[in-house]
Design an enzyme around this catalytic site. Structure first.
Site, PDB file in Angstrom:
ATOM      1  N   ASP A 107      12.367   9.332   2.674  1.00  9.24           N
ATOM      2  CA  ASP A 107      11.578  10.228   1.814  1.00  9.24           C
ATOM      3  C   ASP A 107      11.334  11.546   2.534  1.00  9.24           C
ATOM      4  O   ASP A 107      10.212  11.877   2.899  1.00  9.24           O
ATOM      5  CB  ASP A 107      10.248   9.516   1.490  1.00  9.24           C
ATOM      6  CG  ASP A 107       9.332  10.358   0.622  1.00  9.24           C
ATOM      7  OD1 ASP A 107       9.855  11.148  -0.182  1.00  9.24           O
ATOM      8  OD2 ASP A 107       8.107  10.219   0.753  1.00  9.24           O
ATOM      9  N   GLU A 147       1.146   7.912  -8.846  1.00 10.16           N
ATOM     10  CA  GLU A 147       2.448   8.052  -8.184  1.00 10.16           C
ATOM     11  C   GLU A 147       2.700   6.909  -7.201  1.00 10.16           C
ATOM     12  O   GLU A 147       1.955   6.714  -6.251  1.00 10.16           O
ATOM     13  CB  GLU A 147       2.500   9.396  -7.445  1.00 10.16           C
ATOM     14  CG  GLU A 147       3.830   9.638  -6.737  1.00 10.16           C
ATOM     15  CD  GLU A 147       3.892  10.994  -6.050  1.00 10.16           C
ATOM     16  OE1 GLU A 147       2.885  11.749  -6.085  1.00 10.16           O
ATOM     17  OE2 GLU A 147       4.944  11.306  -5.469  1.00 10.16           O
ATOM     18  N   HIS A 188       8.366  13.881  -9.968  1.00  8.14           N
ATOM     19  CA  HIS A 188       8.408  14.731  -8.782  1.00  8.14           C
ATOM     20  C   HIS A 188       9.856  14.871  -8.368  1.00  8.14           C
ATOM     21  O   HIS A 188      10.435  13.950  -7.782  1.00  8.14           O
ATOM     22  CB  HIS A 188       7.583  14.130  -7.636  1.00  8.14           C
ATOM     23  CG  HIS A 188       6.142  14.517  -7.687  1.00  8.14           C
ATOM     24  ND1 HIS A 188       5.232  14.165  -6.731  1.00  8.14           N
ATOM     25  CD2 HIS A 188       5.468  15.267  -8.596  1.00  8.14           C
ATOM     26  CE1 HIS A 188       4.052  14.679  -7.051  1.00  8.14           C
ATOM     27  NE2 HIS A 188       4.164  15.333  -8.175  1.00  8.14           N
ATOM     28  N   ASP A 221      11.736  14.697   1.625  1.00  2.00           N
ATOM     29  CA  ASP A 221      11.246  15.854   0.863  1.00  2.00           C
ATOM     30  C   ASP A 221      12.053  17.118   1.115  1.00  2.00           C
ATOM     31  O   ASP A 221      11.508  18.206   1.233  1.00  2.00           O
ATOM     32  CB  ASP A 221       9.750  16.092   1.132  1.00  2.00           C
ATOM     33  CG  ASP A 221       8.886  15.015   0.506  1.00  2.00           C
ATOM     34  OD1 ASP A 221       8.733  15.025  -0.715  1.00  2.00           O
ATOM     35  OD2 ASP A 221       8.376  14.137   1.249  1.00  2.00           O
ATOM     36  N   ASP A 253       8.547   9.807  -8.161  1.00  5.57           N
ATOM     37  CA  ASP A 253       9.024  10.795  -7.185  1.00  5.57           C
ATOM     38  C   ASP A 253      10.419  10.351  -6.749  1.00  5.57           C
ATOM     39  O   ASP A 253      10.610   9.200  -6.332  1.00  5.57           O
ATOM     40  CB  ASP A 253       8.044  10.843  -6.007  1.00  5.57           C
ATOM     41  CG  ASP A 253       8.435  11.867  -4.947  1.00  5.57           C
ATOM     42  OD1 ASP A 253       9.603  11.847  -4.500  1.00  5.57           O
ATOM     43  OD2 ASP A 253       7.571  12.670  -4.540  1.00  5.57           O
ATOM     44  N   HIS A 287      10.864   8.238  -3.547  1.00 10.82           N
ATOM     45  CA  HIS A 287       9.983   7.109  -3.272  1.00 10.82           C
ATOM     46  C   HIS A 287      10.576   5.742  -3.569  1.00 10.82           C
ATOM     47  O   HIS A 287       9.857   4.797  -3.885  1.00 10.82           O
ATOM     48  CB  HIS A 287       8.674   7.273  -4.049  1.00 10.82           C
ATOM     49  CG  HIS A 287       7.814   8.356  -3.485  1.00 10.82           C
ATOM     50  ND1 HIS A 287       6.498   8.519  -3.826  1.00 10.82           N
ATOM     51  CD2 HIS A 287       8.082   9.318  -2.579  1.00 10.82           C
ATOM     52  CE1 HIS A 287       5.998   9.546  -3.168  1.00 10.82           C
ATOM     53  NE2 HIS A 287       6.939  10.054  -2.418  1.00 10.82           N
ATOM     54  N   LYS A 331       5.031   4.615  -4.400  1.00 12.49           N
ATOM     55  CA  LYS A 331       5.825   4.911  -3.209  1.00 12.49           C
ATOM     56  C   LYS A 331       6.282   3.611  -2.566  1.00 12.49           C
ATOM     57  O   LYS A 331       5.599   2.593  -2.648  1.00 12.49           O
ATOM     58  CB  LYS A 331       4.976   5.725  -2.233  1.00 12.49           C
ATOM     59  CG  LYS A 331       5.741   6.328  -1.078  1.00 12.49           C
ATOM     60  CD  LYS A 331       4.914   7.407  -0.393  1.00 12.49           C
ATOM     61  CE  LYS A 331       5.647   7.966   0.807  1.00 12.49           C
ATOM     62  NZ  LYS A 331       5.011   9.171   1.340  1.00 12.49           N
ATOM     63  N   TRP A 385      -1.935  10.379  -5.962  1.00  9.85           N
ATOM     64  CA  TRP A 385      -1.109   9.671  -4.975  1.00  9.85           C
ATOM     65  C   TRP A 385      -1.982   9.349  -3.760  1.00  9.85           C
ATOM     66  O   TRP A 385      -2.671  10.220  -3.245  1.00  9.85           O
ATOM     67  CB  TRP A 385       0.099  10.500  -4.524  1.00  9.85           C
ATOM     68  CG  TRP A 385       0.787   9.801  -3.390  1.00  9.85           C
ATOM     69  CD1 TRP A 385       1.598   8.716  -3.484  1.00  9.85           C
ATOM     70  CD2 TRP A 385       0.643  10.079  -1.991  1.00  9.85           C
ATOM     71  NE1 TRP A 385       1.972   8.303  -2.226  1.00  9.85           N
ATOM     72  CE2 TRP A 385       1.404   9.108  -1.290  1.00  9.85           C
ATOM     73  CE3 TRP A 385      -0.060  11.050  -1.260  1.00  9.85           C
ATOM     74  CZ2 TRP A 385       1.489   9.082   0.094  1.00  9.85           C
ATOM     75  CZ3 TRP A 385       0.023  11.023   0.129  1.00  9.85           C
ATOM     76  CH2 TRP A 385       0.798  10.051   0.791  1.00  9.85           C
ATOM     77  N   ASP A 405       8.336  18.494  -5.850  1.00  8.68           N
ATOM     78  CA  ASP A 405       7.584  18.067  -4.666  1.00  8.68           C
ATOM     79  C   ASP A 405       8.521  18.023  -3.465  1.00  8.68           C
ATOM     80  O   ASP A 405       9.306  17.091  -3.322  1.00  8.68           O
ATOM     81  CB  ASP A 405       6.965  16.675  -4.911  1.00  8.68           C
ATOM     82  CG  ASP A 405       6.182  16.185  -3.699  1.00  8.68           C
ATOM     83  OD1 ASP A 405       5.896  16.995  -2.800  1.00  8.68           O
ATOM     84  OD2 ASP A 405       5.851  14.986  -3.654  1.00  8.68           O
TER      85      ASP A 405
HETATM   86  C1  RNT Z   1       3.731  11.763  -1.066  1.00  8.89           C
HETATM   87  C2  RNT Z   1       3.840  12.083  -2.499  1.00  8.89           C
HETATM   88  C3  RNT Z   1       2.905  13.145  -2.971  1.00  8.89           C
HETATM   89  C4  RNT Z   1       2.788  14.280  -2.004  1.00  8.89           C
HETATM   90  C5  RNT Z   1       1.966  15.409  -2.548  1.00  8.89           C
HETATM   91  C6  RNT Z   1       1.678  16.400  -1.493  1.00  8.89           C
HETATM   92  O1  RNT Z   1       4.725  10.930  -0.624  1.00  8.89           O
HETATM   93  O2  RNT Z   1       5.150  12.440  -2.806  1.00  8.89           O
HETATM   94  O3  RNT Z   1       3.290  13.582  -4.218  1.00  8.89           O
HETATM   95  O4  RNT Z   1       4.030  14.759  -1.622  1.00  8.89           O
HETATM   96  O5  RNT Z   1       0.841  14.940  -3.134  1.00  8.89           O
HETATM   97 ZN    ZN Z   2       5.495  13.221  -4.814  1.00  6.46          ZN
END
Ligand code: RNT
Ligand code: ZN
Length: 408
Positions: free
Chosen positions: A293, A224, A285, A295, A258, A261, A226, A183, A326
């Site tokens: 986003d 990955e 993820h 998390d 993810d 994302h 986004k 990523w 994640d």
């Molecule tokens: C970032 C991505 C990625 C990170 C990790 C830490 O937006 O989600 O996966 O969260 O690599």
């Molecule tokens: Zn991620």
């Protein structure tokens, strides 16, 4: 017979009446790996510098006490978390968690992870890997693999190449493939003129990174996508469409989706079947976006359940979708957050496995959409918690009272 076993018998009978074999569910639940990210424990600062500041548009907000101040504290907290998570686990490392003292990203290689390999072996778990294309002065421009500065781009290409060798070593030593997930934060904050040039450079960088063949039994690369990050609100080089086209045209890596994302109303669950029918594998993820986003720690919410349903219902989804987590929330105890998200992910998987899917698929195929609707709805109040308690007991992990155990 324990209380959990007695209760399980009742649940087993009720599920059997719906055509669901709970013993099979328990077996699959135990054997399906969930790759736990290593970075909720310390807000993603890594083991090189305990005061490192996050970059790349990432942010762990909150100020809960208990952030590890040393490698020893970090390892002890991680172990305490792993002890409370039932089922087969993998551990997903980031490059900045390597064994040694601080290193340049273009120096980190397979030789810097002996401690982690020993740790994984001792616990009987596999390892996944993430190159760290952020938290570094070489990423200060906001661009890495798609940078117009050739020296910056080559630096990160070298990091990517070495990362795959780390993955290969993990796979070779631990006897299960490592997923190396790439990523990058690259993007522009504001209205972008030439959206093609960075993407052309990213294609070239990825082609260089993946040029060396590595056996799939040791290392699988994922990329990955986004939608946006803090500081890259207007344009992200590695968008969903970009990587989907890259993956399909090159066939040398797989997509990583993810859950945070995408646009807030977009669903990762809805995308999975389209990858599966084209024979693709997917890295996941599991995360929880709240308005953006963010998390947040995953919980058993509708989207996480829907993702797991698609994995279970899809074409060989349990083998072809690699479940990983994640998230990073610094406002609650970091060990408890790690455990909550991992358990929620597995609990959502259990709920999907407990669905009377054969009956539902048959009803649908026969055009009995009334039965499909009614059964889907009625099965929601089945005694899934009794199956979960049995699972925790079998795995020798506390049930619903795990927080008391953690604090005790
Ligand atoms: C970032 C991505 C990625 C990170 C990790 C830490 O937006 O989600 O996966 O969260 O690599
Ligand atoms: Zn991620």
């Amino acid at each position: 017979m324990s209380k959990a076993e007695q209760n399980y018998r009742i649940a087993k009978e009720q599920y059997a009446a719906l055509g669901v074999d709970t013993d099979r569910v328990l077996r699959i639940l135990r054997e399906t790996p969930i790759s736990l990210h290593c970075w909720q424990i310390d807000d993603l600062t890594g083991l090189e510098d305990f005061d490192a500041v996050l970059s790349g548009g990432l942010a762990a907000t909150g100020n809960a006490p208990g952030k590890p101040r040393s490698r020893e504290e970090y390892m002890s907290n991680l172990s305490r978390a792993l002890d409370l998570i039932p089922g087969k686990t993998k551990l997903a490392l980031h490059a900045i968690y390597h064994d040694g003292p601080k290193l340049s990203r273009c120096e980190i290689g397979p030789e810097h992870f002996d401690g982690w390999i020993a740790f994984a072996r001792e616990r009987g778990i596999g390892l996944d890997y993430n190159p760290t294309y952020f938290n570094d002065p070489m990423a200060d421009s906001g661009f890495t693999l798609s940078s117009a500065d050739e020296s910056v781009r080559q630096f990160w290409i070298e990091h990517g190449k070495r990362s795959r060798l780390v993955g290969e070593r993990f796979g070779r030593e631990l006897g299960q493939p490592c997923i190396t997930n790439h990523w990058i934060p690259d993007g522009y904050k504001d209205c972008t003129m030439d959206k093609c040039a960075p993407r052309e450079r990213l294609i070239d960088s990825l082609d260089q990174i993946f040029a060396q063949p590595i056996a799939k039994e040791y290392n699988i690369d994922s990329v990955e996508s986004k939608l946006f990050g803090i500081g890259s609100e207007a344009y992200v080089t590695g968008s969903h469409e970009f990587y989907t086209n890259y993956v399909m045209s090159r066939q040398n890596c797989i997509i990583c989706l993810d859950a945070g994302h995408f646009h807030p109303t977009e669903s990762v669950a809805a995308k999975l079947s389209s990858y599966l029918v084209f024979g693709q594998e997917v890295m996941l993820h599991v995360s929880r976006p709240v308005r953006w986003d963010s998390d947040h720690v995953p919980i058993v919410d509708d989207e996480t359940r829907a993702i797991m349903q698609e994995i279970v219902r899809g074409r060989d989804g349990l083998r072809r979708v690699h479940i990983g987590t994640d998230y990073f929330d610094a406002s609650v105890d970091r060990i408890a957050a790690t455990v909550t998200g991992a358990r929620a992910t597995r609990r959502a998987l259990m709920l999907a496995l407990l669905e009377p899917s054969e009956t539902l698929i048959r009803a649908e195929a026969e055009g009995d959409l009334t039965r499909r609707l009614v059964l889907m709805e009625e099965s929601k109040s089945m005694p899934a918690s009794l199956v979960w308690d049995m699972f925790c007991e079998m795995e020798d992990v506390p049930g619903g009272d795990w927080l008391e155990r953690l604090r005790g």
